[in-house]
Design a protein around this motif. Structure first.
Motif, PDB file in Angstrom:
ATOM      1  N   TYR A 171       0.878  -1.099  -0.001  1.00 27.52           N
ATOM      2  CA  TYR A 171       0.104  -0.021   0.036  1.00 27.52           C
ATOM      3  C   TYR A 171       1.022   1.236  -0.126  1.00 27.52           C
ATOM      4  CZ  TYR A 171       0.848   0.932   5.013  1.00 27.52           C
ATOM      5  OH  TYR A 171       1.418   1.199   6.255  1.00 27.52           O
ATOM      6  N   ASP A 172       0.250   2.449  -0.421  1.00 32.07           N
ATOM      7  CA  ASP A 172       0.896   3.674  -0.163  1.00 32.07           C
ATOM      8  C   ASP A 172      -0.186   4.790   0.063  1.00 32.07           C
ATOM      9  OD1 ASP A 172       2.711   5.766  -0.623  1.00 32.07           O
ATOM     10  OD2 ASP A 172       3.891   4.849  -2.073  1.00 32.07           O
ATOM     11  N   SER A 173       0.399   5.981   0.018  1.00 32.18           N
ATOM     12  CA  SER A 173      -0.467   6.948   0.493  1.00 32.18           C
ATOM     13  C   SER A 173      -0.020   8.431   0.289  1.00 32.18           C
ATOM     14  CB  SER A 173      -1.255   7.055   1.851  1.00 32.18           C
ATOM     15  OG  SER A 173      -0.063   6.979   3.078  1.00 32.18           O
ATOM     16  N   THR A 174      -0.614   9.551   0.704  1.00 34.62           N
ATOM     17  CA  THR A 174       0.090  10.757   0.548  1.00 34.62           C
ATOM     18  C   THR A 174       1.104  10.916   1.725  1.00 34.62           C
ATOM     19  OG1 THR A 174      -1.848  11.587   1.963  1.00 34.62           O
ATOM     20  CG2 THR A 174      -1.809  11.899  -0.333  1.00 34.62           C
ATOM     21  N   SER A 175       1.443   9.884   2.753  1.00 33.82           N
ATOM     22  CA  SER A 175       2.265   9.776   3.628  1.00 33.82           C
ATOM     23  C   SER A 175       3.589   9.618   2.989  1.00 33.82           C
ATOM     24  CB  SER A 175       2.060   8.684   4.901  1.00 33.82           C
ATOM     25  OG  SER A 175       0.856   9.015   5.643  1.00 33.82           O
ATOM     26  N   GLY A 176       3.612   8.842   1.870  1.00 32.32           N
ATOM     27  CA  GLY A 176       4.633   8.659   1.031  1.00 32.32           C
ATOM     28  C   GLY A 176       4.498   9.579  -0.140  1.00 32.32           C
ATOM     29  N   ASP A 177       4.611   9.128  -1.696  1.00 28.30           N
ATOM     30  CA  ASP A 177       4.642   9.950  -2.850  1.00 28.30           C
ATOM     31  C   ASP A 177       3.183   9.395  -3.392  1.00 28.30           C
ATOM     32  OD1 ASP A 177       5.357   7.598  -3.702  1.00 28.30           O
ATOM     33  OD2 ASP A 177       6.889   8.252  -4.914  1.00 28.30           O
ATOM     34  N   ALA A 178       2.279   8.803  -2.736  1.00 27.45           N
ATOM     35  CA  ALA A 178       1.266   8.115  -3.351  1.00 27.45           C
ATOM     36  C   ALA A 178       0.992   7.772  -4.722  1.00 27.45           C
ATOM     37  CB  ALA A 178       0.124   9.243  -3.251  1.00 27.45           C
ATOM     38  N   LYS A 179       2.159   6.852  -4.747  1.00 30.59           N
ATOM     39  CA  LYS A 179       2.300   5.969  -6.277  1.00 30.59           C
ATOM     40  C   LYS A 179       3.148   4.669  -5.966  1.00 30.59           C
ATOM     41  CE  LYS A 179       4.940   7.047 -10.617  1.00 30.59           C
ATOM     42  NZ  LYS A 179       5.633   8.055 -11.654  1.00 30.59           N
ATOM     43  N   ILE A 180       2.623   3.709  -6.509  1.00 31.44           N
ATOM     44  CA  ILE A 180       3.644   2.458  -6.658  1.00 31.44           C
ATOM     45  C   ILE A 180       3.737   2.063  -8.135  1.00 31.44           C
ATOM     46  CG2 ILE A 180       3.421  -0.136  -6.173  1.00 31.44           C
ATOM     47  CD1 ILE A 180       1.493   0.893  -3.794  1.00 31.44           C
ATOM     48  N   GLU A 181       5.056   1.748  -8.318  1.00 33.31           N
ATOM     49  CA  GLU A 181       5.214   1.638  -9.780  1.00 33.31           C
ATOM     50  C   GLU A 181       6.085   0.338 -10.044  1.00 33.31           C
ATOM     51  OE1 GLU A 181       5.290   4.564 -13.362  1.00 33.31           O
ATOM     52  OE2 GLU A 181       7.471   3.777 -13.028  1.00 33.31           O
ATOM     53  N   PHE A 182       5.515  -0.435 -10.882  1.00 31.38           N
ATOM     54  CA  PHE A 182       6.139  -1.863 -11.144  1.00 31.38           C
ATOM     55  C   PHE A 182       6.513  -1.741 -12.991  1.00 31.38           C
ATOM     56  CE2 PHE A 182       3.281  -3.035  -7.938  1.00 31.38           C
ATOM     57  CZ  PHE A 182       4.030  -3.675  -6.944  1.00 31.38           C
ATOM     58  N   GLU A 183       7.857  -2.508 -13.121  1.00 32.64           N
ATOM     59  CA  GLU A 183       8.272  -2.480 -14.258  1.00 32.64           C
ATOM     60  C   GLU A 183       8.361  -4.046 -14.710  1.00 32.64           C
ATOM     61  OE1 GLU A 183      11.627  -0.206 -16.590  1.00 32.64           O
ATOM     62  OE2 GLU A 183      12.622  -2.067 -16.016  1.00 32.64           O
ATOM     63  N   PHE A 184       7.959  -4.392 -16.064  1.00 33.71           N
ATOM     64  CA  PHE A 184       8.088  -5.657 -16.348  1.00 33.71           C
ATOM     65  C   PHE A 184       8.919  -5.629 -17.765  1.00 33.71           C
ATOM     66  CE2 PHE A 184       3.868  -5.479 -14.202  1.00 33.71           C
ATOM     67  CZ  PHE A 184       3.878  -6.751 -13.414  1.00 33.71           C
ATOM     68  N   SER A 185       9.923  -6.354 -17.504  1.00 29.93           N
ATOM     69  CA  SER A 185      11.169  -6.315 -18.632  1.00 29.93           C
ATOM     70  C   SER A 185      11.147  -7.739 -19.183  1.00 29.93           C
ATOM     71  CB  SER A 185      12.315  -5.601 -18.340  1.00 29.93           C
ATOM     72  OG  SER A 185      12.834  -6.365 -17.193  1.00 29.93           O
ATOM     73  N   ASN A 186      11.895  -7.682 -20.407  1.00 29.22           N
ATOM     74  CA  ASN A 186      12.117  -9.075 -21.121  1.00 29.22           C
ATOM     75  C   ASN A 186      11.073  -9.381 -21.643  1.00 29.22           C
ATOM     76  OD1 ASN A 186      14.965  -8.550 -20.375  1.00 29.22           O
ATOM     77  ND2 ASN A 186      14.752  -9.874 -18.429  1.00 29.22           N
ATOM     78  N   LEU A 187       9.993  -8.738 -21.953  1.00 34.23           N
ATOM     79  CA  LEU A 187       8.691  -9.328 -22.566  1.00 34.23           C
ATOM     80  C   LEU A 187       8.811  -9.529 -23.856  1.00 34.23           C
ATOM     81  CD1 LEU A 187       6.193  -6.864 -20.436  1.00 34.23           C
ATOM     82  CD2 LEU A 187       6.460  -9.177 -20.185  1.00 34.23           C
ATOM     83  N   ASP A 188       8.093 -10.326 -24.509  1.00 37.25           N
ATOM     84  CA  ASP A 188       7.933 -10.756 -25.929  1.00 37.25           C
ATOM     85  C   ASP A 188       7.092  -9.734 -26.658  1.00 37.25           C
ATOM     86  OD1 ASP A 188       7.583 -11.829 -28.517  1.00 37.25           O
ATOM     87  OD2 ASP A 188       7.324 -13.873 -27.754  1.00 37.25           O
ATOM     88  N   THR A 189       7.930  -9.015 -27.538  1.00 34.87           N
ATOM     89  CA  THR A 189       7.273  -7.809 -28.319  1.00 34.87           C
ATOM     90  C   THR A 189       6.170  -8.282 -29.383  1.00 34.87           C
ATOM     91  OG1 THR A 189       9.230  -7.619 -29.726  1.00 34.87           O
ATOM     92  CG2 THR A 189       9.049  -6.234 -27.933  1.00 34.87           C
ATOM     93  N   ASP A 190       6.242  -9.867 -29.425  1.00 33.59           N
ATOM     94  CA  ASP A 190       4.982  -9.992 -30.560  1.00 33.59           C
ATOM     95  C   ASP A 190       4.069 -10.513 -30.029  1.00 33.59           C
ATOM     96  OD1 ASP A 190       6.767  -9.702 -32.829  1.00 33.59           O
ATOM     97  OD2 ASP A 190       7.858 -11.614 -32.610  1.00 33.59           O
ATOM     98  N   LYS A 191       3.733 -10.248 -28.577  1.00 31.13           N
ATOM     99  CA  LYS A 191       2.636 -10.842 -27.808  1.00 31.13           C
ATOM    100  C   LYS A 191       1.899  -9.729 -27.311  1.00 31.13           C
ATOM    101  CE  LYS A 191       4.406 -15.270 -26.555  1.00 31.13           C
ATOM    102  NZ  LYS A 191       4.667 -16.255 -25.531  1.00 31.13           N
ATOM    103  N   THR A 192       0.585  -9.773 -26.852  1.00 29.88           N
ATOM    104  CA  THR A 192      -0.067  -8.575 -26.280  1.00 29.88           C
ATOM    105  C   THR A 192      -0.205  -9.258 -24.678  1.00 29.88           C
ATOM    106  OG1 THR A 192      -2.354  -9.574 -26.993  1.00 29.88           O
ATOM    107  CG2 THR A 192      -1.024  -7.842 -28.259  1.00 29.88           C
ATOM    108  N   TYR A 193      -0.663  -8.330 -23.830  1.00 28.17           N
ATOM    109  CA  TYR A 193      -0.593  -8.901 -22.300  1.00 28.17           C
ATOM    110  C   TYR A 193      -1.884  -8.210 -21.673  1.00 28.17           C
ATOM    111  CZ  TYR A 193       4.329 -10.285 -22.908  1.00 28.17           C
ATOM    112  OH  TYR A 193       5.259 -10.824 -23.153  1.00 28.17           O
ATOM    113  N   SER A 194      -2.489  -9.075 -20.927  1.00 30.84           N
ATOM    114  CA  SER A 194      -3.620  -8.457 -20.220  1.00 30.84           C
ATOM    115  C   SER A 194      -3.391  -8.578 -18.839  1.00 30.84           C
ATOM    116  CB  SER A 194      -5.089  -9.103 -20.665  1.00 30.84           C
ATOM    117  OG  SER A 194      -4.746 -10.634 -19.815  1.00 30.84           O
ATOM    118  N   PHE A 195      -3.633  -7.595 -17.953  1.00 32.15           N
ATOM    119  CA  PHE A 195      -3.333  -7.562 -16.529  1.00 32.15           C
ATOM    120  C   PHE A 195      -4.716  -7.470 -15.768  1.00 32.15           C
ATOM    121  CE2 PHE A 195       0.388  -6.179 -18.581  1.00 32.15           C
ATOM    122  CZ  PHE A 195       1.602  -6.244 -17.714  1.00 32.15           C
ATOM    123  N   THR A 196      -4.896  -8.739 -14.990  1.00 30.98           N
ATOM    124  CA  THR A 196      -6.041  -8.753 -13.929  1.00 30.98           C
ATOM    125  C   THR A 196      -5.611  -8.322 -12.391  1.00 30.98           C
ATOM    126  OG1 THR A 196      -7.228 -10.183 -15.371  1.00 30.98           O
ATOM    127  CG2 THR A 196      -7.982  -9.853 -13.042  1.00 30.98           C
TER     128      THR A 196
END
Length: 238
Positions: A104-129
């Motif tokens: 979790y995060d909030s304005t007590s921090g910078d109110a932002k969480i970010e993940f990076e997924f790398s080494n993905l296959d550029t010939d595919k599409t991705y769905s995120f649930t």
């Protein structure tokens, strides 16, 4: 010389087309290291609360639900404040070890969480649930989740007393460098004074775009027809 028969043509089509059609799914349990998800019919990747610092590599090589390494790396590029274990244990979508704890995060921090997924296959599409749950309160703590690759999609989810609600963002293609980012911030409807928000489960499905796989199958079908007609013509000349 390779014999041109109906059986050999069908085998050729199946051999080339089959790897393109099945979707590949990756499951991530985001939360406490001591509440990891294991022993399930499907294999999970556990994202532990080892450290909450920007640019932290969380999983070097994620596995899919069959336990096969995917080569995909997960990095937390903008860190959460901490983890909590106040989510639902009654969900029928995922194991309780996955739904009960979250980042979790909030304005007590910078109110932002970010993940990076790398080494993905550029010939595919991705769905995120995405799933998140926070029990024991009534205030709306919705988050806005934005998925960005070469295109962008977004959606919001309120975790308050959530048991089985999710959001799915589909059709995202990686950048040329094979990267997709997931960014979570408080949604405009978030009514919490500190704008607290959560992320607990990520389910990622990779697939070949329908137009690409269909086009290949059609092309192979046309090729098989031509080759078969050629074989029949050669037989007629004998």
């Amino acid at each position: 010389m390779f014999p041109i028969t109906k059986k050999s043509i069908a085998l050729l089509i199946a051999t080339i087309a089959a790897p393109l059609l099945p979707a590949q799914t990756v499951l991530l349990d985001v939360g406490y290291w001591w509440n990891a998800t294991s022993g399930q019919p499907q294999t999970w990747n556990n994202v532990p609360n080892i450290t909450f610092a920007d640019d932290t590599e969380l999983v070097a090589n994620m596995v899919d639900t069959s336990g096969t390494p995917t080569g995909i790396k997960l990095t937390m590029t903008n860190a959460a404040i901490a983890a909590t274990s106040s989510g639902s244990e009654s969900s029928t979508l995922y194991p309780s070890t996955a739904t009960a704890d979250t980042y979790y995060d909030s304005t007590s921090g910078d109110a932002k969480i970010e993940f990076e997924f790398s080494n993905l296959d550029t010939d595919k599409t991705y769905s995120f649930t995405i799933y998140a749950s926070r029990t024991g309160l009534s205030t709306n703590r919705s988050a806005l989740y934005t998925i960005t690759g070469s295109n962008t999609g977004s959606g919001s989810l309120n975790p308050t007393e959530n048991v089985n609600n999710t959001i799915t963002i589909s059709g995202i293609t990686p950048t040329e460098g094979g990267i997709i980012t997931l960014t979570a911030v408080p949604d405009a409807s978030n009514a919490d004074p500190q704008k607290v928000f959560y992320i607990g489960v990520m389910e990622i499905t990779a697939s070949v775009p329908e137009s690409s796989s269909t086009g290949l199958v059609l092309a192979l079908g046309a090729l098989s027809f031509i080759l078969f007609k050629r074989r029949k013509a050669l037989q007629a000349r004998r």
